[in-house]
Scaffold this motif. Structure first.
Motif, PDB file in Angstrom:
ATOM      1  N   PRO B  39      15.610 -15.296 105.416  1.00 47.58           N
ATOM      2  CA  PRO B  39      14.627 -17.003 104.130  1.00 47.58           C
ATOM      3  C   PRO B  39      13.211 -16.494 104.327  1.00 47.58           C
ATOM      4  O   PRO B  39      12.970 -16.337 105.857  1.00 47.58           O
ATOM      5  CB  PRO B  39      15.275 -17.553 104.325  1.00 47.58           C
ATOM      6  N   SER B  40      12.842 -16.899 103.616  1.00 48.12           N
ATOM      7  CA  SER B  40      11.743 -16.921 103.262  1.00 48.12           C
ATOM      8  C   SER B  40      10.908 -15.216 103.587  1.00 48.12           C
ATOM      9  O   SER B  40       9.104 -15.429 103.339  1.00 48.12           O
ATOM     10  CB  SER B  40      10.316 -17.811 104.552  1.00 48.12           C
ATOM     11  N   PHE B  41      11.297 -14.450 103.471  1.00 54.15           N
ATOM     12  CA  PHE B  41      10.921 -13.263 102.754  1.00 54.15           C
ATOM     13  C   PHE B  41      11.595 -12.383 102.066  1.00 54.15           C
ATOM     14  O   PHE B  41      12.749 -12.754 101.113  1.00 54.15           O
ATOM     15  CB  PHE B  41      11.616 -12.459 104.672  1.00 54.15           C
ATOM     16  N   GLU B  42      10.363 -11.570 100.908  1.00 54.66           N
ATOM     17  CA  GLU B  42      10.765 -10.433  99.912  1.00 54.66           C
ATOM     18  C   GLU B  42      11.193  -9.383 100.432  1.00 54.66           C
ATOM     19  O   GLU B  42      10.450  -9.055 100.614  1.00 54.66           O
ATOM     20  CB  GLU B  42       9.976 -11.068  99.421  1.00 54.66           C
ATOM     21  N   ARG B  52       6.374 -14.802 101.852  1.00 53.51           N
ATOM     22  CA  ARG B  52       6.224 -15.523 100.911  1.00 53.51           C
ATOM     23  C   ARG B  52       5.785 -16.973 101.363  1.00 53.51           C
ATOM     24  O   ARG B  52       7.302 -17.397 102.358  1.00 53.51           O
ATOM     25  CB  ARG B  52       7.467 -15.298  99.821  1.00 53.51           C
ATOM     26  N   ASN B  53       4.865 -17.277 101.673  1.00 56.47           N
ATOM     27  CA  ASN B  53       4.687 -19.023 101.972  1.00 56.47           C
ATOM     28  C   ASN B  53       3.823 -19.925 100.800  1.00 56.47           C
ATOM     29  O   ASN B  53       3.002 -18.927 100.093  1.00 56.47           O
ATOM     30  CB  ASN B  53       3.901 -18.647 103.346  1.00 56.47           C
ATOM     31  N   MET B  54       3.928 -20.990 100.439  1.00 57.96           N
ATOM     32  CA  MET B  54       2.838 -21.972  99.765  1.00 57.96           C
ATOM     33  C   MET B  54       1.673 -21.247 100.050  1.00 57.96           C
ATOM     34  O   MET B  54       1.231 -21.992  99.707  1.00 57.96           O
ATOM     35  CB  MET B  54       3.357 -23.163 100.005  1.00 57.96           C
ATOM     36  N   GLN B  56      -0.061 -19.554 100.593  1.00 58.22           N
ATOM     37  CA  GLN B  56      -0.728 -18.234  99.811  1.00 58.22           C
ATOM     38  C   GLN B  56      -0.795 -18.576  98.847  1.00 58.22           C
ATOM     39  O   GLN B  56      -2.136 -17.845  97.808  1.00 58.22           O
ATOM     40  CB  GLN B  56       0.389 -16.897  99.885  1.00 58.22           C
ATOM     41  N   PHE B  57      -0.954 -20.048  99.013  1.00 60.34           N
ATOM     42  CA  PHE B  57      -1.538 -20.285  97.052  1.00 60.34           C
ATOM     43  C   PHE B  57      -3.149 -20.962  97.699  1.00 60.34           C
ATOM     44  O   PHE B  57      -3.601 -21.086  96.735  1.00 60.34           O
ATOM     45  CB  PHE B  57      -0.903 -21.688  96.778  1.00 60.34           C
ATOM     46  N   TYR B  58      -4.057 -20.382  98.719  1.00 62.04           N
ATOM     47  CA  TYR B  58      -4.882 -21.450  98.752  1.00 62.04           C
ATOM     48  C   TYR B  58      -5.758 -20.016  99.783  1.00 62.04           C
ATOM     49  O   TYR B  58      -5.501 -19.040  99.927  1.00 62.04           O
ATOM     50  CB  TYR B  58      -4.709 -22.356  99.743  1.00 62.04           C
ATOM     51  N   THR B  71      -5.190 -24.749 103.666  1.00 60.07           N
ATOM     52  CA  THR B  71      -6.088 -23.210 103.611  1.00 60.07           C
ATOM     53  C   THR B  71      -5.162 -22.190 103.448  1.00 60.07           C
ATOM     54  O   THR B  71      -4.019 -22.596 104.282  1.00 60.07           O
ATOM     55  CB  THR B  71      -6.425 -24.297 105.327  1.00 60.07           C
ATOM     56  N   SER B  72      -5.209 -20.937 103.603  1.00 55.70           N
ATOM     57  CA  SER B  72      -4.158 -19.872 103.628  1.00 55.70           C
ATOM     58  C   SER B  72      -3.839 -19.533 105.120  1.00 55.70           C
ATOM     59  O   SER B  72      -4.491 -20.092 105.840  1.00 55.70           O
ATOM     60  CB  SER B  72      -4.792 -18.848 102.984  1.00 55.70           C
ATOM     61  N   ASN B 220       7.134 -25.093 107.217  1.00 54.73           N
ATOM     62  CA  ASN B 220       8.047 -26.720 106.327  1.00 54.73           C
ATOM     63  C   ASN B 220       7.805 -27.390 106.293  1.00 54.73           C
ATOM     64  O   ASN B 220       9.016 -27.994 106.694  1.00 54.73           O
ATOM     65  CB  ASN B 220       9.322 -26.042 105.108  1.00 54.73           C
ATOM     66  N   HIS B 228       0.642 -29.991 101.527  1.00 51.13           N
ATOM     67  CA  HIS B 228       0.577 -29.566  99.763  1.00 51.13           C
ATOM     68  C   HIS B 228       0.468 -30.389  98.803  1.00 51.13           C
ATOM     69  O   HIS B 228       0.350 -30.363  97.592  1.00 51.13           O
ATOM     70  CB  HIS B 228       1.549 -29.015  99.665  1.00 51.13           C
TER      71      HIS B 228
END
Lengths: 501, 414
Positions: B39-42, B52-54, B56-58, B71-72, B220, B228
């Protein structure tokens, strides 16, 4: 870590050994006019900075929330939405304000000289902590906090302006780990470390500040593309510092311009906390460059600093040294253009005297003192100053920095651009999969079951996850996901419905 | 030796019966490696798993992954195949990796104890305590220095340490390869996970262990929800604790920097050794530099509530004590005759007792074990999962929820 322990005997011997350089002193002075000649052509190039260019930022203008004396600034921040301005009326506010939101402005109202005053009364830790982007704070008075006046932890595009910060703890103004920020027109005094301390940041403008009676006036530490100009820096222990502090995760300081400042009478007794980095600074240090690279010093009035006007050293030659193998210890490419220097080093420390003596300079003045390694430094009109360790420097091939107005970005640093098609996937994998698998029960029900319920209704999922209600007795209640914005919630819902395994 | 090995296995099987009745270890179809990412991996088109993680939006300054709430992340390891990750899971929990089949990696890094143990200092195959405590493995994907003294720069290199340290798992490269090669199922599994390798090697073992460990992601927690932007995720007190934690009085966040709650640096903070234990020079040895004497890696505080006791030699029994250490004054615990260059952020913050309590309360919000991998139900070696002691202690407990789609033991949905 003893104060003033800057230069070991080894280095003094080294200065003697470098005898061949003394010949330079006897040559005719090279007189350079800084009103003509080339401008500095290096420095920061925004076109090569991937973080600076892409996308544009939407700054939404929101409501104005007024806070009156007797009310709480923090309550206003809690109620605020991104874009809102919190207008603080004159009065006394005894609180810590933290801002973990984007686009919040805190603007004090000054009425006939009366300011909105945050007073920590010696018991509160920090006055203002922010981590959101595009944070603005103006016109406040801050006093009596144990920690910092204004402190940033990340947060790009900040503006810290027109604040009066008196007798407040460790740092007056301390933006850390931010990009593209302004610190200007503040008055800061009585600070145990740096009045203004820019830490691990990029693209910074520190200008028109009045900083005094602090251990360090302005410190640029492990930061890049910073301009410190037009400040009045007086009666601190050390005036302006460009440091690489070893042991921090970001290892470099480079591309710093220190220009057109008054750096005068920085002879205050060092009252730093034992063990702090600035406790090693000898009282009377005008400008100190410690392992910082590509630092330009230009157009400053540097007078009456009793140890030296400008000290340039590496980690191995100043203070307690470095325990960080990833930290390059030398000050490379220091560039000293014209500065007005007068009466510096009149009551200096023995080590500086010894360094001057090693170059047969029996003098009771010291303008520029360089110890330790470092390459490719340059200077113009060196004959004007009393120096040690700079005779081998070459002439700079430029005389001014007038082509560089600022290292601030033309437009604010935009949020990281994520392809819209990726938003749903990242949120799904980053958040949802912690509790849901496709076909098995985990903490929450399987995605396949959710799909059956919301087949053509992604909006239904998006609405539900913003404000979940307990649906199944045998599962824990889902925590709300309303920190994801509407767009992201819908994207994640669509992505969830598209899964097949 | 071989005979002894079998004897032990048989003896164990007979005595504890942890291996489910329908699982015959000799049946290789029981050990089909997962073709799906955790889970959490694509799973990308190239067939590898990417995180893949939230976060990564920063952004972050200099892309170093340090800063504040949004912060990333710093650079990290991913890109392993699902098969390598799953093979790593079997290896990680298999005591066959130790010299005498008594310990697995999981013995000191137990999933239900924050991927650590509850000991001050871990116990190796000799039954003696080793010099230091077992660090958590949560979020090791983001680290670039390993061991308390930072003497290793990759997880692959790190794995060789405990495997071949005579006081830890006590194995030798030859014996390890021989043991695993003698197990038919492992032979098959390595062929699937490493199709380009002609034989089973130590290198591939360490890659598989690395692949598994880099899947241990904890990002998380309730704190993360706060970060977030969901501010109700933390209570008033927890937010107060966060603000003390990141204040410049307590200064915790200066080294335990979000989002990982470590800055991946060495710090000399001068914690005391437990009674009777000689002073540990730490990173002085690694870097051959006196100034690092007594220096240790700043550990992450993710899942910190799960990993008591604390500090490099476990001298502090709980979070209260560990937090209070920083309030007791710079260098207060330096042994007589030692000279340490204590980190500049260690000072006398004069925090009130209530403030220390609030920091401790905040630290609990960093707990997130939602991506805990499932323990294998049985191992190709036939040995007890993790080790015999663990199996005995946990016999009746159902430990971990089913997270892997391929594993059969998950509960059925209603």
């Amino acid at each position: 870590m003893s104060k003033g322990k800057i230069i070991g005997a080894v280095l003094i011997a080294g200065a003697f050994a470098a005898g061949s350089y003394w010949g330079g002193l006897n040559k005719d002075a090279v007189i350079t006019s800084s009103s003509s000649g080339a401008s500095f052509s290096g420095g920061y190039d925004a076109s090569k900075d991937a973080d600076a260019s892409a996308g544009a930022i939407e700054v939404v203008k929101g409501e104005v929330i007024t806070v009156n004396d007797g009310e709480s600034i923090m309550e206003a921040v809690k109620a605020a939405n991104p874009g809102d301005t919190i207008q603080v009326m004159p009065g006394t506010y005894h609180e810590t304000v933290y801002v973990d939101k984007e686009n919040i402005s805190i603007i004090g109202v000054v009425k006939e000289g009366e300011r909105a005053t945050m007073d920590g009364k010696g018991v509160l830790n920090d006055a203002v902590l922010y981590s959101g982007n595009n944070f603005v704070i103006e016109n406040m008075k801050i006093t009596g906090y144990k920690g910092n006046g204004i402190m940033g932890q990340a947060g790009n595009n900040f503006i810290i302006r027109n604040n009066l910060i008196v007798d407040t703890g460790i740092y007056g103004i301390f933006p850390q780990l931010g990009k593209n920020g302004i610190v200007e027109h503040n008055i800061v005094s009585g600070i145990e470390d740096a009045a203004i301390y820019v830490g691990m940041s990029d693209n910074i403008q520190v200008a028109y500040n009045d900083v005094f009676e602090s251990v360090a006036g302005i410190e640029i530490e492990n930061s890049r593309h910073a301009i410190v100009e037009n400040n009045y820096v007086h009666n601190n222990t050390g005036g302006i510092l460009a440091f690489v502090t070893p042991g921090l995760p970001i290892k470099t300081t480079y591309d710093v311009i220190i220009r057109n400042n008054f750096v005068v009478d920085n002879n205050h007794k060092n009252f730093a906390i034992p063990g702090s980095m600035v406790s090693m600074i000898p009282a009377g240090s005008g400008i100190v460059i410690w392992a910082g690279d590509d630092v330009i010093v230009e157009g400053n009035i540097i007078t009456n600093n009793k140890t030296a006007g400008i000290l340039i050293a590496g980690h191995d030659d100043f203070g307690s040294g470095s325990n960080d193998p990833e930290s390059e210890p030398n000050s490379d490419r220091t560039m000293i253009l014209d500065n007005f220097m007068l009466n510096n080093g009149y009551d200096t420390i023995d080590e500086v005297k010894a360094l001057l003596l090693a170059e047969f300079k029996d003098t009771n003045k010291a303008d520029i003192i360089k110890v330790g390694g470092g390459v490719d430094s340059c200077i113009i009109n060196r004959h004007r100053y009393i120096t040690s360790g700079v005779s081998s420097w070459k002439e700079c091939d430029f005389t001014n920095t007038k082509d560089i107005d600022t290292y601030l970005l033309d437009t604010p640093v935009p949020p990281r651009v994520i392809d819209k098609s990726e938003t749903g996937k990242i949120a799904y994998l980053g958040v949802c999969t912690g509790c849901h698998t496709y076909s098995d029960r985990m903490i929450g029900p399987p995605v396949s079951i959710i799909q059956a319920l919301y087949m053509d209704n992604p909006q239904g999922i998006a609405d539900y996850i913003a404000k979940p209600t307990k649906k199944r007795d045998d599962y824990p209640e889902m925590p709300p996901q309303n920190y994801l914005d509407e767009e992201t919630r819908l994207a994640v819902a669509k992505y969830m419905l598209s899964r097949t395994k | 030796m071989r005979l002894l090995f079998l004897t032990i296995v048989v003896a164990f099987l007979a005595s504890t019966q942890v291996v489910a009745q329908n699982n015959n270890p000799s049946n290789k179809t029981d050990f089909v490696l997962s073709t799906q990412c955790p889970p959490s991996f694509e799973k990308t088109n190239a067939g590898v798993c990417e995180l893949r993680n939230m976060y990564q939006f920063y952004n972050s300054v200099q892309n170093r992954g340090l800063g504040g709430t949004q912060t990333s992340l710093p650079k990290y390891r991913d890109g392993f195949t699902p098969e390598q990750i799953d093979l790593g899971r079997y290896l990680f929990f298999d005591p066959a990796l130790s010299k005498d089949n008594s310990l697995s990696c999981g013995s000191c890094h137990q999933p239900d104890k924050g991927f650590s143990d509850d000991l001050d200092r871990s116990v190796g195959i000799t039954g003696e305590k080793v010099a230091r405590s077992a660090p958590t493995l949560w979020n090791v994907a983001f680290l670039d220095k390993f061991f308390w003294d930072a003497r290793s720069n990759s997880l692959e290199e790190q794995a060789l340490g405990p495997l071949f340290d005579p006081n830890e798992m006590g194995n030798t490269p030859e014996h390890l390869v021989k043991t695993l090669s003698s197990i038919e199922q492992y032979q098959q599994m390595f062929k699937v996970a490493f199709p380009n390798s002609s034989r089973l090697t130590v290198e591939d073992i360490t890659i598989a262990l690395t692949a598994f460990q880099t899947s241990l992601i904890s990002l998380n927690s309730r704190y993360d929800q706060y970060a977030h932007g969901y501010h109700q995720a933390l209570s008033e007190n927890e937010i107060k604790g966060l603000n003390i934690f990141r204040s410049f009085v307590a200064r915790c966040a200066e080294c335990h920097q979000p989002p990982l709650f470590t800055n991946n640096q060495i710090a000399v903070i001068g914690t005391p050794e437990p009674e009777g234990i000689p002073f540990d020079v730490g990173a002085e040895k690694t870097f051959n530099n006196k100034k690092n004497r007594g220096g240790f890696k700043v550990p992450t505080l993710r899942n910190i509530a799960k990993t008591a006791p604390y500090m490099h030699s476990g001298g502090m029994k709980d979070l209260r004590e560990a937090t209070e250490f920083y309030n007791k004054g710079r260098g207060h615990a330096i042994p007589e005759g030692e000279e340490l260059l204590i980190h500049w952020h260690i000072w006398e913050p004069n925090l009130q007792d209530a403030e220390i309590d609030l920091i401790v309360e905040f630290l609990q919000t960093l707990t997130d074990e939602s991506l805990t991998p499932q323990l294998p139900t049985h191992l190709p070696s036939g040995l007890p999962v993790i080790d015999a002691n663990y199996a005995k202690a946990n016999k009746k407990e159902k430990i971990i929820t089913n997270k892997y789609n391929n594993t059969a033991s998950g509960e059925e949905d209603e």
